[in-house]
Write a protein that holds these residues in place. Sequence first.
Motif, PDB file in Angstrom:
ATOM      1  N   TYR A  82      30.267  43.170  55.321  1.00 50.36           N
ATOM      2  CA  TYR A  82      30.532  41.832  54.800  1.00 50.36           C
ATOM      3  C   TYR A  82      30.319  40.715  55.826  1.00 50.36           C
ATOM      4  O   TYR A  82      30.528  39.545  55.505  1.00 50.36           O
ATOM      5  N   ASN A 135      37.636  35.271  62.450  1.00 53.21           N
ATOM      6  CA  ASN A 135      38.486  36.116  61.625  1.00 53.21           C
ATOM      7  C   ASN A 135      39.731  35.374  61.142  1.00 53.21           C
ATOM      8  O   ASN A 135      40.307  35.715  60.102  1.00 53.21           O
ATOM      9  N   ARG A 159      39.155  35.363  56.969  1.00 55.42           N
ATOM     10  CA  ARG A 159      37.938  35.399  57.764  1.00 55.42           C
ATOM     11  C   ARG A 159      36.769  34.735  57.040  1.00 55.42           C
ATOM     12  O   ARG A 159      36.651  34.788  55.816  1.00 55.42           O
ATOM     13  N   GLY A 178      33.049  35.042  56.509  1.00 52.36           N
ATOM     14  CA  GLY A 178      32.018  36.067  56.668  1.00 52.36           C
ATOM     15  C   GLY A 178      30.598  35.567  56.555  1.00 52.36           C
ATOM     16  O   GLY A 178      29.664  36.274  56.942  1.00 52.36           O
ATOM     17  N   SER A 205      34.389  32.727  52.433  1.00 55.32           N
ATOM     18  CA  SER A 205      35.508  33.375  53.110  1.00 55.32           C
ATOM     19  C   SER A 205      36.085  34.512  52.281  1.00 55.32           C
ATOM     20  O   SER A 205      35.794  34.660  51.087  1.00 55.32           O
ATOM     21  N   ARG A 206      36.939  35.281  52.966  1.00 58.60           N
ATOM     22  CA  ARG A 206      37.669  36.344  52.295  1.00 58.60           C
ATOM     23  C   ARG A 206      38.768  35.779  51.397  1.00 58.60           C
ATOM     24  O   ARG A 206      39.345  36.509  50.585  1.00 58.60           O
ATOM     25  N   ASP A 207      39.074  34.494  51.538  1.00 63.97           N
ATOM     26  CA  ASP A 207      40.062  33.866  50.654  1.00 63.97           C
ATOM     27  C   ASP A 207      39.460  33.492  49.300  1.00 63.97           C
ATOM     28  O   ASP A 207      40.068  32.749  48.532  1.00 63.97           O
ATOM     29  N   LYS A 208      38.206  33.972  49.018  1.00 61.46           N
ATOM     30  CA  LYS A 208      37.503  33.840  47.730  1.00 61.46           C
ATOM     31  C   LYS A 208      36.923  32.446  47.498  1.00 61.46           C
ATOM     32  O   LYS A 208      36.466  32.156  46.392  1.00 61.46           O
ATOM     33  N   GLN A 241      36.742  37.733  44.483  1.00 62.60           N
ATOM     34  CA  GLN A 241      36.952  38.492  45.708  1.00 62.60           C
ATOM     35  C   GLN A 241      36.171  37.818  46.841  1.00 62.60           C
ATOM     36  O   GLN A 241      35.648  36.717  46.672  1.00 62.60           O
ATOM     37  N   GLU A 242      36.080  38.469  47.973  1.00 67.82           N
ATOM     38  CA  GLU A 242      35.488  37.867  49.170  1.00 67.82           C
ATOM     39  C   GLU A 242      34.050  37.412  48.936  1.00 67.82           C
ATOM     40  O   GLU A 242      33.238  38.121  48.318  1.00 67.82           O
ATOM     41  N   CYS A 245      30.596  36.993  50.431  1.00 67.22           N
ATOM     42  CA  CYS A 245      29.914  37.618  51.570  1.00 67.22           C
ATOM     43  C   CYS A 245      28.453  37.208  51.701  1.00 67.22           C
ATOM     44  O   CYS A 245      27.787  37.609  52.666  1.00 67.22           O
ATOM     45  N   ASN A 288      32.103  40.095  46.694  1.00 69.94           N
ATOM     46  CA  ASN A 288      32.516  41.481  46.544  1.00 69.94           C
ATOM     47  C   ASN A 288      32.962  41.787  45.119  1.00 69.94           C
ATOM     48  O   ASN A 288      33.257  42.943  44.794  1.00 69.94           O
TER      49      ASN A 288
END
Length: 485
Positions: free
Chosen positions: A181, A239, A263, A265, A278-281, A303-304, A306, A322
């Motif tokens: 990712y 991150n 994070r 990505g 980001s991984r915070d969507k 979801q994240e 990527c 994701n």
Amino acid sequence: MSQLKLQHCSSSCAQSSSCKIQPMMHGRQPDPISAQQQENLINLGNTDQKRRNSCAGDRFIPMIKKKFNILSETKAPAQDIASSQAALEMLYKQQILDQEPVMEPENGSLKFVNQNNFQYKNEHLHYIDSIDPKNYNSPLVDHKYFALPETMSSYYGKYIRKIPKVPFKVLDAPQLQDDFYLNLIDWSNQNTLSVALSNCVYLWNAQSSKVTKLLDLSNDIVTSVGWSLRGPFLGVGTNNGEVQIWDACKLQKVRTYKSHVARVGTLCFAENMLSSGSRDKSILQRDLRQKEDFFFKQTAHKQEVCGLKWSPDSQLLASGGNDNKLYIWSASQHDKPIFKFTEHQAAVKAIAWSPHQHGLLASGGGTADKTIRFWNALEGKLLSKEDTGSQVCNLMFSKMENELISTHGYSQHQIILWKCNGMKRIATLVGHTSRVLYLAMSPDGYTIVTGAGDETLRFWNIYPQSLGESYSNKCQLVPQNISIR
């Protein structure tokens, strides 16, 4: 025209012409108009004969009986003439009309496909390499446009574009993270490669091979890097959710954004914009000319995020997540995506916009999907798909040809070069012993670099230097004297 011929013919010609006219005078009742014309011709011929006999200094044009050939005096066989004509037609359609020669599988006839339109189909088309080479042996045909099988390589010889199967340079990259990712390498328009190794970012100058340490985050890890389109500015995602802007020339930080809570990505620059996933969507849109941290927040993904890529004209943004979704956003409409694609069955990290066909987008799915899909992003339509047999980690279009580069993970760890029309494999490069998670291209388009979980960076010469020199005028990103070697 008959009068002009009689003026310049010899005496023997004049006599022969009168002999041909005389039988016509003794035939049936002649037409009065025709008879008058015949009489004028006879008088003109006699007058011309008298003038030639009395004036020896008049211009004389001899009649050339021998037929000369431009190339040689021997008559070319009909088969060679047909081959030359076919070669000229092929060259015209490739270079002027930008069309690709393909074979129709039904009847085996040759047709040309316009590259400026969407012509992708599910069925595989057989390319010109299936045709008998004896019919296309003219040196006028530029064979670098074709993917030729090895059985014909001895026949075509120097016209084949030979792609080395091994990298010409390998660099150690210790602590290069093995994470699908993340996006940890990028090549700038100023010929500098940025590589994120754990909590540090290094700059490798492709011209001098000099390595410079740009930053070292003591309490954080670098999760993404991305160069601006112009200038020496590098975006760095961490991150902890920070986005930092660094001046690579001065080796100093310009600004820090702290709006993500997980994070970062993926990063992608447009003209004056920076997009971060980001991984915070969420996707945050920033205007680098403004003081605000961001001017819009997009939260369509579940979801994240990527994968992020702006189109070449900076009007459309493609985002992959994701959640197996691919969204198309407009630069003039940030509140919701204009198109939503749900066909992928795994995470969508690999995204690439074609620089050759406006609105053409390619996307690749993860381990559960393994497919490359082509989209008409202007109309929101799926054009075709190709099952690659392994996880698709990265996609990138060639700057020179209508070709696509893909890198793969489970389970084959390979790099594949595709001919876009028909998705024919041109070359398959192997060497990494782990997933090929990272991909970047040199600004001149000759070379690609790949990174993998085996902690190495490998440089591949996709276009030989002799071939690339013919494209030097097309590359406006760097001076022509810059080379990675």
